[in-house]
Design a protein around this motif. Sequence first.
Motif, short mmCIF file in Angstrom:
data_model
loop_
_atom_site.label_atom_id
_atom_site.label_comp_id
_atom_site.label_asym_id
_atom_site.label_seq_id
_atom_site.Cartn_x
_atom_site.Cartn_y
_atom_site.Cartn_z
N ARG A 27 38.11 35.64 37.22
CA ARG A 27 37.59 35.28 35.79
C ARG A 27 37.16 36.32 34.87
N LEU A 28 36.29 36.97 35.57
CA LEU A 28 35.90 38.41 34.83
C LEU A 28 37.02 39.22 34.10
N THR A 29 37.87 39.46 35.34
CA THR A 29 39.10 40.35 35.16
C THR A 29 39.94 39.50 34.02
N GLU A 30 40.41 38.44 34.07
CA GLU A 30 41.02 37.73 32.90
C GLU A 30 40.32 37.79 31.57
N LEU A 31 39.06 37.94 31.64
CA LEU A 31 38.18 37.77 30.41
C LEU A 31 38.21 39.09 29.80
N ILE A 32 38.09 40.01 30.52
CA ILE A 32 38.14 41.50 30.06
C ILE A 32 39.70 41.86 29.50
N GLU A 33 40.46 41.25 30.12
CA GLU A 33 41.99 41.83 29.82
C GLU A 33 42.20 41.06 28.48
#
Length: 87
Positions: A52-58
């Motif tokens: 989820r963190l990776t998706e938000l950063i992207e």
Amino acid sequence: MQEEKKYIDCDKAECCCDKGQYKEADKIEKLQLLEHLAECPRCREYSEKNTRLTELIEKAKLKCCSEDEKECWRNAIEEELKKSHSE
């Protein structure tokens, strides 16, 4: 040839999860992580949060500062600190 350890502990699983996020995990690490996630709810939650963190950063499309911009920020912060200490 040395046989790979089949089951990994939570620390190694978190490391593999982080490496996977940055596309640095090899096939064996990915398989070990999947096996571990099948058995460990704590690491499954960690993996889900990491994804989820990776998706938000992207999605945020964050932009890194150039070295010149970083230096400008450093100088501005140092000036503010000098002002606050002299008051």
